[in-house]
Design a protein around this motif. Sequence first.
Motif, PDB file in Angstrom:
ATOM      1  N   GLU A  98       9.653  -1.700  -2.861  1.00 30.41           N
ATOM      2  CA  GLU A  98       9.762  -1.349  -1.450  1.00 30.41           C
ATOM      3  C   GLU A  98       9.783   0.159  -1.258  1.00 30.41           C
ATOM      4  OE1 GLU A  98      12.263  -5.170   0.248  1.00 30.41           O
ATOM      5  OE2 GLU A  98      13.350  -3.550  -0.722  1.00 30.41           O
ATOM      6  N   VAL A  99      10.561   0.848  -2.110  1.00 26.63           N
ATOM      7  CA  VAL A  99      10.657   2.305  -2.006  1.00 26.63           C
ATOM      8  C   VAL A  99       9.327   2.951  -2.397  1.00 26.63           C
ATOM      9  CG1 VAL A  99      11.855   4.362  -2.835  1.00 26.63           C
ATOM     10  CG2 VAL A  99      13.135   2.235  -2.469  1.00 26.63           C
ATOM     11  N   ALA A 100       8.759   2.511  -3.529  1.00 26.62           N
ATOM     12  CA  ALA A 100       7.528   3.134  -4.024  1.00 26.62           C
ATOM     13  C   ALA A 100       6.346   2.874  -3.100  1.00 26.62           C
ATOM     14  CB  ALA A 100       7.219   2.613  -5.430  1.00 26.62           C
ATOM     15  N   GLN A 101       6.159   1.616  -2.676  1.00 31.22           N
ATOM     16  CA  GLN A 101       4.986   1.278  -1.878  1.00 31.22           C
ATOM     17  C   GLN A 101       5.087   1.758  -0.438  1.00 31.22           C
ATOM     18  OE1 GLN A 101       4.498  -2.957  -2.584  1.00 31.22           O
ATOM     19  NE2 GLN A 101       3.509  -2.617  -4.559  1.00 31.22           N
ATOM     20  N   ALA A 102       6.298   2.098   0.000  1.00 34.55           N
ATOM     21  CA  ALA A 102       6.432   2.713   1.324  1.00 34.55           C
ATOM     22  C   ALA A 102       5.822   4.108   1.329  1.00 34.55           C
ATOM     23  CB  ALA A 102       7.896   2.778   1.730  1.00 34.55           C
ATOM     24  N   ILE A 103       5.793   4.742   0.153  1.00 35.90           N
ATOM     25  CA  ILE A 103       5.218   6.088   0.031  1.00 35.90           C
ATOM     26  C   ILE A 103       3.765   6.009  -0.411  1.00 35.90           C
ATOM     27  CG2 ILE A 103       5.475   8.346  -1.083  1.00 35.90           C
ATOM     28  CD1 ILE A 103       8.438   7.545  -1.616  1.00 35.90           C
ATOM     29  N   VAL A 104       3.513   5.184  -1.434  1.00 33.59           N
ATOM     30  CA  VAL A 104       2.156   4.994  -1.964  1.00 33.59           C
ATOM     31  C   VAL A 104       1.891   3.486  -2.005  1.00 33.59           C
ATOM     32  CG1 VAL A 104       0.610   5.327  -3.930  1.00 33.59           C
ATOM     33  CG2 VAL A 104       2.238   7.111  -3.325  1.00 33.59           C
ATOM     34  N   PRO A 105       1.192   2.943  -1.028  1.00 27.57           N
ATOM     35  CA  PRO A 105       0.974   1.489  -0.983  1.00 27.57           C
ATOM     36  C   PRO A 105       0.304   0.922  -2.225  1.00 27.57           C
ATOM     37  CG  PRO A 105       0.398   2.490   1.124  1.00 27.57           C
ATOM     38  CD  PRO A 105       0.641   3.623   0.168  1.00 27.57           C
ATOM     39  N   GLU A 106      -0.426   1.757  -2.973  1.00 21.10           N
ATOM     40  CA  GLU A 106      -1.143   1.282  -4.154  1.00 21.10           C
ATOM     41  C   GLU A 106      -0.255   1.198  -5.392  1.00 21.10           C
ATOM     42  OE1 GLU A 106      -2.094   4.005  -2.400  1.00 21.10           O
ATOM     43  OE2 GLU A 106      -3.580   2.999  -1.108  1.00 21.10           O
TER      44      GLU A 106
END
Length: 275
Positions: A98-106
């Motif tokens: 959730e944290v990572a893909q909120a910044i980089v969806p890929e």
Amino acid sequence: MGSDRPQESPNQDKLARFNTDVPHPARVYDAWLGGKDNFAADRAAAERGLQAFPSTVKSVRANRAFLARTVEYLVSEAGIHQFLDIGTGLPSANNTHEVAQAIVPEARIAYVDNDPIVLAHAAALLRGTASGKTDYIDADLREPDKILQAASHTLDFTQPVAVMLVAVLHFIPDSADPYRIVDTLMAAVPPGSHLVLSHTAKDIFPEEMARFAQTMNKDSAEAVNLRDRDQITRFFHNLELIEPGVVEVAKWRPRSELEASAPAALWGGVARKPA
């Protein structure tokens, strides 16, 4: 969902060994966080832990905040878009994907855990972005080669990976050689990869934590092994520690004075694998 692999129903053999009469760390942790995926034995153990160390809930929340801040750092500043999160635990707020893909969806995330109830909730952990990829691996940290082989279906090990060992290594006794386990994982990832680690401390609130470990280890499915700062720093050998180094998790790049003041009984750090 963002995963190339089909979802599977919980493995019946796994669930067959599920014993609700024995406290399990993932469910006790869930009880401290106010979750609903726990049973009477877990809640009783959680209460005993609170009696031994009254700041347990604040410490657990500080550890979750540490996880979120480290993932934000890795994605935003270190350029990491792949995560191997071992010892996932039950879904909570600010999960790694959730944290990572909120910044980089890929971003790609491979979660690893061996608890049957976590397996039952794998679908929640696999709910990522359409352009990213998430997966769940049913494995034990004591089996790093199995983890790496399974994770290769989701992660590209020719590109940097963040290995996340957040509040899990204290369940590995010295007899299982936790340092070898970490070395095996880090040997498999390329330069530029990072290690994120937090570990329950022997030398923060030492008297309370000694009582806490003794209390939690009476009938738990997994014993807590306390280690001091020097022992925890050893996990980062041959790696480049990122400032501020190995510190109380609440003091690793806190967003506010309030975050920094949380009474966290864990050491934590982030380090980079050099070229």
